[in-house]
Design a protein around this motif. Structure first.
Motif, short mmCIF file in Angstrom:
data_model
loop_
_atom_site.label_atom_id
_atom_site.label_comp_id
_atom_site.label_asym_id
_atom_site.label_seq_id
_atom_site.Cartn_x
_atom_site.Cartn_y
_atom_site.Cartn_z
N ALA A 125 -7.28 68.87 -33.64
CA ALA A 125 -8.73 68.67 -33.68
C ALA A 125 -9.45 69.96 -33.29
O ALA A 125 -10.43 70.37 -33.94
N GLN A 126 -8.98 70.64 -32.24
CA GLN A 126 -9.61 71.89 -31.83
C GLN A 126 -9.44 72.97 -32.89
O GLN A 126 -10.39 73.73 -33.18
N ALA A 127 -8.25 73.06 -33.46
CA ALA A 127 -8.00 74.08 -34.48
C ALA A 127 -8.89 73.88 -35.70
O ALA A 127 -9.42 74.85 -36.26
N VAL A 128 -9.08 72.63 -36.12
CA VAL A 128 -9.94 72.34 -37.26
C VAL A 128 -11.39 72.68 -36.92
O VAL A 128 -12.13 73.21 -37.76
N ARG A 129 -11.83 72.39 -35.70
CA ARG A 129 -13.18 72.76 -35.27
C ARG A 129 -13.38 74.28 -35.37
O ARG A 129 -14.44 74.75 -35.80
#
Length: 485
Positions: A125-129
């Motif tokens: 989720a953080q990487a996609v953000r």
């Protein structure tokens, strides 16, 4: 091989001559006609048999040349991918170039703890953000293989994380046809229905043959379903030169091209005119270490040959950029990933994935992702080339300034200096200025940028009813596999 002008003002690099492209095409046609492929899918075999292919031994299929010609005529030369709002984002045609991440790395190189560990949902989720925040990352893939999700649900949960944390288009991996159908359902909920998704596709599916010369059941299921639902599709050989494809660049191109064309034929027979992205990858096998390696000269030449074949066929192209063999984000990582990015862009590859891949694709690095965003920005500026309109040539400004003057105070400078590429991470200070700013290296500045994005940036959220719809699809899938709902 050479460099010349593109369709605009910029540059391109051609690897094959027109004659070489024809020679590879004809050799691939010979492989398809005489050797054929084993296709582990009854419906696909029957589709091909009915269309005029020769079938032997139950599932050994040989493809006559007229089927190749027919498929190339029906496949569209342009494919458009849209963002979550339904706005056109990627025009896959000609020499347009776009960059994005890869899927399913097993290891996460944590930028904060420096630990090499398994991916968790929160990490993805953080990487996609971060991808959503980076202006030169044009599309997103799943990036990490989830260690905190049961295997039958991994691709579904990955897609839910992608669609909820980025507005950008996606490229998806699905383990089988049922998984792809659930991903289609989630995307349709996000964009307002299946018909809208068909008209304005939010994602493309990446599926593969098994080299040499086999089409697995699961891959064919996805290929046929994607054609039926109008989902843009890439059927890409992931060859290892010297193992699953020939060790020579020319031989690897012939075999990979034959496999890609076999997928295109089946795809177009199922749904003529369905969107298909042509391309494949090749990792030469290093015979000293027995590792399949990225970004070697042979890998880059292979990609250039593939892109030239895509132009020869007038099909959109799929390839690689921003990936490397290094185990940490170091000088080797930046050398390899930057050369692959620059050459892929000069070759005119339309959609390039695997930005942020390290360790032969086993590990993902957010530091490399953030640095690659800057490399891609530099590269995109290079592709624009030089403007030669009257204002850009500055004849009037040169006349005004005259001999011995300077351009700092001239209106021409004030009007145009902001058009020059601006660095995000690169340091252009003097040594003293750099020291006063903390003497940070590029890697350290990348880590700071990651922290800043995570602290300040939030992607545009989906409406609550859409989130609930996605959650419902996931619950149904979990129940099917006997997991807790």
């Amino acid at each position: 091989m050479g460099v010349g002008s593109s369709h605009g003002n910029g540059l391109y690099f051609r690897t094959l001559t027109e004659k070489q492209a024809e020679e590879i095409h004809l050799a691939s046609c010979q492989i398809l006609e005489e050797t054929g492929l084993i296709i582990h899918h009854e419906e696909a075999v029957e589709i091909l048999r009915s269309a005029g292919a020769r079938v032997a031994g139950g599932n050994r299929v040989c493809f006559p040349s007229f089927l190749i010609k027919q498929a190339l005529q029906s496949a569209p030369s342009r494919v458009t991918l849209y963002n979550r709002k339904g706005e056109a984002a990627l025009y896959l045609e000609g020499t347009n170039v776009y960059f994005g991440t890869g899927s399913d790395t097993l290891n996460y190189l944590d930028p904060f703890s420096r630990e090499r560990r398994s991916w968790r949902q929160a990490d993805v989720a953080q990487a996609v953000r971060i991808c959503d925040a980076l202006p030169n990352i044009d599309f997103v893939m799943s990036m990490g293989f989830l260690s905190d999700v049961e295997p039958p649900m991994i691709n579904r949960e990955q897609y839910a994380l992608m669609v909820q944390n980025t507005m950008k288009p996606q490229v998806v991996i699905a383990e089988d046809g049922d998984t792809l159908l659930d991903i289609i359902e989630m995307a349709a909920v996000a964009v307002g229905g299946k018909e809208r998704l068909r008209q304005k596709p939010l994602f493309m599916i990446y599926t593969e043959p098994t080299s040499p010369l086999q089409q697995p059941r699961e891959s064919v299921d996805k290929l046929l379903l994607a054609a039926e639902h109008g989902v843009p599709t890439n059927f890409a050989c992931g060859g290892v030169a010297g193992a699953s494809v020939p060790t020579t660049v020319g031989g690897a191109l012939v075999l990979a091209n034959a496999e890609a064309l076999s997928g295109l034929i089946l795809h177009q027979l199922k749904a003529p005119g369905a969107p298909f992205i042509y391309g494949y990858g090749n990792s030469p096998l290093d015979m000293r270490t027995m590792q399949a390696v990225y970004a070697t000269p042979e890998a880059i030449l292979f990609q250039g040959g593939m892109v030239d074949l895509a132009h020869y066929y007038r099909l959109p192209s799929w390839g690689y950029a921003g990936c490397c063999n290094s185990k940490v984000c170091d000088e080797q990582a930046l050398m390899e990933s930057t050369q692959f990015t620059l050459m892929g862009a000069l070759q005119g590859c339309n959609i390039m994935h695997d930005v942020f891949y390290m360790e032969f694709g086993l590990t993902g690095s957010l530091e490399l992702l953030v640095i690659s965003n800057e490399v891609i920005g530099r590269t995109k500026r290079l592709l624009k080339g030089i403007d030669t309109d009257r204002e850009s040539l500055g004849v009037e400004a040169i006349r005004r300034v005259g001999p011995g003057g300077n351009f700092l105070g001239d209106d021409h400078t004030a009007d145009h200096f902001r058009e020059n590429w601006q660095a995000d991470l690169s340091d252009f200070n003097s040594f003293e200025g750099w020291t006063e700013s903390g003497s940070l290296t590029m890697i350290e500045r990348a880590r700071t940028r990651i922290k800043d994005i995570l602290a300040t940036y939030q992607p545009e959220s989906l409406p609550e009813d859409v989130k609930a719809g996605i959650a419902s699809i996931l619950r149904k899938a979990r129940a099917k596999f006997g997991e807790s709902v």
